[in-house]
Enzyme design. Sequence first.
Site, PDB file in Angstrom:
ATOM      1  N   GLY A  59     -46.933 -20.997  21.890  1.00 25.50           N
ATOM      2  CA  GLY A  59     -45.596 -20.643  22.333  1.00 25.50           C
ATOM      3  C   GLY A  59     -44.819 -21.798  22.939  1.00 25.50           C
ATOM      4  O   GLY A  59     -43.609 -21.925  22.714  1.00 25.50           O
ATOM      5  N   ASN A  87     -43.052 -12.817  31.545  1.00 20.66           N
ATOM      6  CA  ASN A  87     -44.504 -12.960  31.603  1.00 20.66           C
ATOM      7  C   ASN A  87     -45.102 -12.524  32.928  1.00 20.66           C
ATOM      8  O   ASN A  87     -46.299 -12.234  33.003  1.00 20.66           O
ATOM      9  CB  ASN A  87     -44.897 -14.414  31.332  1.00 20.66           C
ATOM     10  CG  ASN A  87     -44.151 -15.406  32.212  1.00 20.66           C
ATOM     11  OD1 ASN A  87     -42.923 -15.416  32.220  1.00 20.66           O
ATOM     12  ND2 ASN A  87     -44.864 -16.241  32.940  1.00 20.66           N
ATOM     13  N   GLN A 114     -44.527 -12.987  25.227  1.00 18.93           N
ATOM     14  CA  GLN A 114     -45.184 -11.861  25.889  1.00 18.93           C
ATOM     15  C   GLN A 114     -44.862 -10.522  25.232  1.00 18.93           C
ATOM     16  O   GLN A 114     -45.609  -9.553  25.400  1.00 18.93           O
ATOM     17  CB  GLN A 114     -44.788 -11.812  27.372  1.00 18.93           C
ATOM     18  CG  GLN A 114     -45.361 -12.941  28.202  1.00 18.93           C
ATOM     19  CD  GLN A 114     -46.880 -12.898  28.309  1.00 18.93           C
ATOM     20  OE1 GLN A 114     -47.526 -11.930  27.936  1.00 18.93           O
ATOM     21  NE2 GLN A 114     -47.451 -13.975  28.812  1.00 18.93           N
ATOM     22  N   SER A 133     -46.857 -16.599  20.207  1.00 18.76           N
ATOM     23  CA  SER A 133     -48.129 -17.299  20.415  1.00 18.76           C
ATOM     24  C   SER A 133     -49.261 -16.334  20.116  1.00 18.76           C
ATOM     25  O   SER A 133     -49.334 -15.247  20.695  1.00 18.76           O
ATOM     26  CB  SER A 133     -48.230 -17.810  21.857  1.00 18.76           C
ATOM     27  OG  SER A 133     -49.384 -18.609  22.037  1.00 18.76           O
ATOM     28  N   GLY A 134     -50.170 -16.731  19.219  1.00 27.00           N
ATOM     29  CA  GLY A 134     -51.199 -15.834  18.727  1.00 27.00           C
ATOM     30  C   GLY A 134     -52.126 -15.265  19.776  1.00 27.00           C
ATOM     31  O   GLY A 134     -52.546 -14.110  19.692  1.00 27.00           O
ATOM     32  N   THR A 148     -51.987 -31.827   9.696  1.00 23.88           N
ATOM     33  CA  THR A 148     -52.707 -30.785   8.975  1.00 23.88           C
ATOM     34  C   THR A 148     -52.743 -29.504   9.801  1.00 23.88           C
ATOM     35  O   THR A 148     -53.113 -29.532  10.976  1.00 23.88           O
ATOM     36  CB  THR A 148     -54.149 -31.238   8.677  1.00 23.88           C
ATOM     37  OG1 THR A 148     -54.110 -32.443   7.925  1.00 23.88           O
ATOM     38  CG2 THR A 148     -54.904 -30.174   7.886  1.00 23.88           C
ATOM     39  N   CYS A 168     -49.839 -20.964  33.540  1.00 22.29           N
ATOM     40  CA  CYS A 168     -49.510 -22.313  33.077  1.00 22.29           C
ATOM     41  C   CYS A 168     -49.240 -23.263  34.238  1.00 22.29           C
ATOM     42  O   CYS A 168     -48.375 -24.126  34.175  1.00 22.29           O
ATOM     43  CB  CYS A 168     -48.311 -22.264  32.141  1.00 22.29           C
ATOM     44  SG  CYS A 168     -48.618 -21.265  30.671  1.00 22.29           S
TER      45      CYS A 168
END
Length: 389
Positions: free
Chosen positions: A75, A147, A175, A195-196, A235, A321
Site C-alpha cells: 500500500g 486504519n 484498510q 495492499s494484499g 521482476t 507503521c
Amino acid sequence: MRGMDDDFSYFDANASEPVRASALAAMADVAAVVGNPSSVHRAGRRARAILESAREEVAAAFGGRAENCIFTSGGTEANVLAIAGLGGGRRLLAGATEHDAVRAAVPAGAVIPVDGNGVARLDVLDRLLAEDGGGRPALVCLMLANNEVGTIQPVAEAARVCRARGALLHVDAVQAAGRIPVDLAALGADSIAISGHKFGGPKGAGALLLSGDVVRTLPPMMAGGGQEQGRRGGTPALPAIAAMAAAAAEAVRDMTAGDGVPARWRDAIDDAARAGGAIVCGGGGPRLPNTTMLALPGRRAETQLIALDLAGFCVSAGSACSSGKVARSHVLAAMGLGALAGEAIRVSLPWTTRTEDVARFIAAYAAMAARLPARVSVPENVGTEEVRA
C-alpha cells in the site's frame, strides 16, 4: 489463533490479516513455477499468464480494469506512486487522518479537517479547492476507511466535489479492501491503492488501480525495466501477487456472503467497553465492521496493551507503521480527543475471529478496566462519541 508456543487471540487485523489458506496454496504453487514473466520462451509465457490472470482477478475484485492495474510491493508504494505521478504540478490536499505514508508524501499539502467522528469536512474541501491556486489544478488524497478508528469516508461525494473543481482524487483503500465494497468506478476516484496482506494475502504485494482518464499520465516511479507498463521496473514478486489475487477473490466472496457478524461482534465489544468506562472513538459515525478504537481515560495506551497481551490478546495503539513504537495518535488528535489520543487502543477483528474469542476479550477488557487505576480525571468536554470539530 495458535502461536508457535502459546495460545493467543490475534485482534490486530488492521496491521496485518492472517494469511488465507487459498493464498498460501497459490503462493506455494507459483513459487515452483520456472520462468520470468518478461521472457518470451515457453517458461516465460507460462509465468506471464499467471501474472496477467492475477491482474484480472485483482482488478475485478475492486472495480478496475486489468490494463490499468499496476502491481507494487504494498500500500505504501501504491500511494506514493499515485501521489508522485499524478500530483506533479498540482496543488496537494489530504485528509487530516490519512495514513502516515500519505502524510509523508504531501508534507506541505493543505489539510482537510474532520469532525469528531473522523469524517472529512467536504464543505471545507470544496472551499479549499475553490481558492486561487495560481492556476494549478489539485490532487486530493482521501482514504476510504481509516486504519485506526475505522471511519468510512464519503469518498463518492468527495469525488463529485473534486470533479466540479477540476481536481483529481486518489483514494487509499488499503484498510477497506476486503471488508467493505471497494469499486474504483463506483467511487468515482482516479486511483485507489490496496495492499494484499490487509485482506489475507502475504506481505509484499499491493496494487494501484487507475481510471482510464489518468492511466496514460502516470510517469514511471522506478525506471530500468519495462515491467508494469514501464511504470515500475523490476521482476514482479509472482508468488506474492498470485497469492494476493487468491485472497482478494476469497475476501470479496466472504464479504458478499456475510451476514453482519463482524459488526455485531464489534458492537458487543463497544457496549462492554462503555460499561467499563471507555469511550468509543468515532463511534457515532460509519465504521469498518471489524474495527473499534477504545479510549480508557487516565490509562496509558501502552499499559493497556501490556495488560491485554498478558491476558492473551494482541491489539494495538493504532498504526503498525511506527517501528514498533506506541505513539500519540494524530488521528484522534485531529478528531479533537485531546489527551485521549495517548489512551486509546485499537481492536481490529481478523477473518479468523470466533464468537468465543470475542467473549473472552470482553471479559479480559472488563477486568483490565477495573484493575488499572486512572491517572487523571476525564476532561469535561470529553466523554461521548460526538466531539465537535
